[in-house]
Write an enzyme that holds these catalytic residues in place. Structure first.
Site, PDB file in Angstrom:
ATOM      1  N   PRO A  42       0.647  -1.460   0.363  1.00  0.00           N
ATOM      2  CA  PRO A  42      -0.114  -0.189   0.110  1.00  0.00           C
ATOM      3  C   PRO A  42       0.914   1.280  -0.014  1.00  0.00           C
ATOM      4  CG  PRO A  42      -0.550  -2.070   1.963  1.00  0.00           C
ATOM      5  CD  PRO A  42       0.611  -2.414   1.040  1.00  0.00           C
ATOM      6  N   GLY A  96       0.998   9.060   0.743  1.00  0.00           N
ATOM      7  CA  GLY A  96       1.707  10.079   0.985  1.00  0.00           C
ATOM      8  C   GLY A  96       3.201   9.710   0.006  1.00  0.00           C
ATOM      9  N   GLY A  97       3.491   8.900   0.519  1.00  0.00           N
ATOM     10  CA  GLY A  97       5.087   8.378   0.031  1.00  0.00           C
ATOM     11  C   GLY A  97       5.718   8.945   1.210  1.00  0.00           C
ATOM     12  N   SER A 154       7.067   8.089   4.487  1.00  0.00           N
ATOM     13  CA  SER A 154       7.869   7.208   4.863  1.00  0.00           C
ATOM     14  C   SER A 154       9.134   7.178   5.452  1.00  0.00           C
ATOM     15  CB  SER A 154       7.419   5.527   5.159  1.00  0.00           C
ATOM     16  OG  SER A 154       8.599   5.364   5.629  1.00  0.00           O
ATOM     17  N   ASP A 205       4.140  16.863  10.473  1.00  0.00           N
ATOM     18  CA  ASP A 205       4.410  17.567   9.970  1.00  0.00           C
ATOM     19  C   ASP A 205       4.501  17.958   8.183  1.00  0.00           C
ATOM     20  OD1 ASP A 205       6.028  18.771  11.965  1.00  0.00           O
ATOM     21  OD2 ASP A 205       7.505  18.182  12.055  1.00  0.00           O
ATOM     22  N   PHE A 230       1.323  16.231   2.242  1.00  0.00           N
ATOM     23  CA  PHE A 230       2.123  14.812   1.381  1.00  0.00           C
ATOM     24  C   PHE A 230       1.281  13.340   2.084  1.00  0.00           C
ATOM     25  CE2 PHE A 230       5.233  18.078   0.922  1.00  0.00           C
ATOM     26  CZ  PHE A 230       5.216  18.597  -0.167  1.00  0.00           C
ATOM     27  N   THR A 253       0.842   3.681  10.091  1.00  0.00           N
ATOM     28  CA  THR A 253       1.635   4.052  11.191  1.00  0.00           C
ATOM     29  C   THR A 253       2.004   4.579  12.419  1.00  0.00           C
ATOM     30  OG1 THR A 253       1.674   6.463  10.236  1.00  0.00           O
ATOM     31  CG2 THR A 253       2.916   5.257   8.899  1.00  0.00           C
ATOM     32  N   GLU A 273       1.607  -1.105   9.080  1.00  0.00           N
ATOM     33  CA  GLU A 273       2.168  -0.974   8.099  1.00  0.00           C
ATOM     34  C   GLU A 273       2.250  -1.383   7.270  1.00  0.00           C
ATOM     35  OE1 GLU A 273       6.199   0.118   9.752  1.00  0.00           O
ATOM     36  OE2 GLU A 273       4.971   1.264  11.418  1.00  0.00           O
ATOM     37  N   TYR A 299      12.511  14.989  19.608  1.00  0.00           N
ATOM     38  CA  TYR A 299      12.762  14.685  18.185  1.00  0.00           C
ATOM     39  C   TYR A 299      13.751  15.261  17.524  1.00  0.00           C
ATOM     40  CZ  TYR A 299      11.198  14.996  13.648  1.00  0.00           C
ATOM     41  OH  TYR A 299      10.304  14.721  11.798  1.00  0.00           O
TER      42      TYR A 299
END
Length: 541
Positions: free
Chosen positions: A144, A147-148, A150, A186, A190, A199, A251, A461
């Site tokens: 699957p 938005g790409g 990852s 963030d 996309f 996720t 995922e 982060y």
């Protein structure tokens, strides 16, 4: 969209003919603005030079693309469904990756050994059912694609997969409804709703609206075994373990999320930015912990360490007038000279309040009163707003860095409050030590921010980057250092991931994270739902 970098083709950081940094395009507020101090910062921080420039391929050479493994019987059946599909090289390459450093590096200099063989675009739940049924019939592999965005290697095709790989692109199943969910990762521009669910995503406004698991009411997922969903859309059920939690965070290993019902709220009546400067990171963390303790966190509160403060300052656009520049100088003088804050130690928290105007103003006073008790000084709305504006353009910086031998990445964790300071310090020191041991010739950039707060702890982060001139295999060195940083996080009581997920990048630590028995439970679910491994991206397990 860029085929080998982040975001839109017309949006990027460049150095102009005068050697000044600027951001192109008109999609973002920073577009067209000159950043007068950024060149000096990147040279000082990384030892980088505009004279040392790398070259990447300007366009995709289709001759470099692996030929598709074609299952003609499947194609024949697919054509009968009238579902759109493509075997075009560019379509296949675009969906062969996410945005891990090594994935973008490969695209700039080479090509993946394995990519999807066909891309399909379902437009509804029924289309997905047909695709999964055909994949089961012909024994194909489905990955699957939302938005790409990852950053866990989740979209990479397993090199050893010999079956036809189908990239199931859900982009045509999205629709705008005009409501506010409050979920703003963030990557919001996309990424996709299905990807957020798959996720277990989090967004910067989670303090008010919650994480994705707090927003979801109902999920429908298509699996090789059939459709899984609850029998009604109610706020809570006491019917054994929550099946939603088998889906969230799966995922792409069990099926395709086709429908999601989530909570919505009216658009906020009033929105106000703010910022607070603290004499040091310790004071800032203590303030955030107290804000969390009193349960008065604004929609977003983010504390950046000094290195990240300096980084953000270097991205400040050229001021429009002498008067503005004079005011900036006065503020800096007041904080550093009159108040005695050391510019090399101080840190800043950015704030975003949302809701009813009167309540926002009351809320704002409560947060600033707490900040004062920890030595914090109000630093203005402009600094706060600029901090959040940078959220959506900062990912573009990695492409510029790669042009000048600088590689970098981000990674995140969650940690109990009493371990935040130790974890931040130890991980940053470990990165510096590992770089030295691995032969990195220039001092690395190692920085962090506390991005989300909870009763029991916070999300931290990290950004990490270094100049790789003189290193023959920079990606291998980078991955070894990142692996060491992750080991340090786990040793200091942090989680494997807070919101980026596991994918293939972090699955080596899954047993340690959820126990041997827990891993066995996941395997059992996988074996029942997908016995022939139709969803064979090899994430998690």
């Amino acid at each position: 969209m860029k085929w080998n970098g982040w975001g839109y083709n017309d949006s990027k950081f460049i150095f102009n003919k005068k050697g000044q940094a600027e951001f192109t395009g008109k999609r973002y507020r920073l577009g067209g603005m000159v950043l007068p101090t950024f060149k000096e910062w990147i040279e000082k921080t990384f030892g980088a030079s505009l004279e040392h420039k790398t070259t990447s391929r300007a366009s995709l050479n289709v001759n470099d693309v692996p030929p598709p493994i074609v299952n003609e019987e499947f194609l024949q059946d697919l054509r009968a469904t009238k579902i759109s599909y493509s075997q075009d090289a560019e379509d296949r390459v675009f969906r062969a990756h996410g945005h891990c450093l090594h994935e973008i590096f490969v695209l700039r200099e080479g090509m993946f050994k394995r990519i999807p063989d066909i891309v399909v675009w379902p437009v509804c739940h029924e289309d997905v059912v047909k695709i999964v049924e055909l994949a089961c019939k012909h024994n194909l592999c489905i990955i699957p694609f939302g938005g790409g965005t990852s950053v866990s290697s989740a979209l990479e095709c397993p090199e050893e997969e010999k079956r036809t790989i189908v990239s199931l692109d859900t982009s045509q199943m999205l629709s705008e409804s005009g409501f506010c969910t409050g979920h703003e990762p963030d990557s919001m521009e996309f990424s996709s709703l299905g990807g957020w669910v798959a996720t277990r995503a989090s967004g910067m406004k989670k303090n008010i609206y919650g994480n994705i698991e707090d927003l979801v009411i109902h999920i429908k997922m298509v699996t090789p075994r059939g459709i899984v969903e609850k029998n009604c859309q109610v706020p809570r059920m006491s019917t054994g373990p929550d099946i939603h939690h088998f889906i969230m965070g799966s995922e792409g290993t069990l099926g395709v999320v086709t429908e999601v019902t989530i909570k919505i709220r009216p658009l906020p009546e009033y929105q106000k930015y703010g910022s607070v400067v603290f004499p040091n990171f310790e004071r800032g963390v203590a303030c955030l912990r107290e804000v969390a303790k009193q349960r008065c966190a604004p929609a977003s509160i983010r504390l950046v360490d000094n290195a990240q403060f300096q980084f953000g300052h270097a991205l400040k656009p050229q001021v429009a007038s002498i008067f503005t520049s004079f005011l900036d100088g006065l503020k800096k003088f007041y904080i550093t000279k009159f108040k005695g804050f050391d510019p090399n130690i101080l840190c800043v928290a950015t704030l975003l309040f949302e809701g009813d105007r009167e309540k926002v103003l009351q809320h704002e006073k409560q947060v600033y009163d707490i900040a004062t008790k920890f030595g914090g000084l109000a630093a203005g709305e402009d600094n706060g707003q600029r901090g959040y504006m940078l959220t959506f353009v900062i990912a573009y910086l990695r492409d510029l860095g790669l042009d000048y031998y600088v590689i970098g990445e981000s990674f995140e964790t969650s940690v109990p409050w009493d371990r935040v300071l130790d974890l931040c310090r130890n991980v940053k020191e470990r990165i510096v030590r590992e770089c030295k041991e691995k032969g990195v010739q220039f001092a690395p950039f190692s920085t962090c921010r506390v991005t989300q707060t909870y009763d029991a702890g916070a999300c931290v982060y990290f950004y990490f980057a270094f100049n790789y001139r003189g290193i023959s295999d920079p990606i291998h060195v980078y991955e070894e250092i990142e692996r060491a940083a992750r080991e340090e996080i786990l040793a200091n009581g942090g989680s494997l991931s807070h919101h980026h997920g596991v994918g293939k990048l972090r699955k080596r630590w899954m047993k340690e994270s959820i126990s041997d028995v827990g891993l066995g439970m996941l395997r059992s679910v996988k074996e029942y739902v997908d016995p022939n491994n139709i969803f064979g991206n090899k994430n998690l397990l």
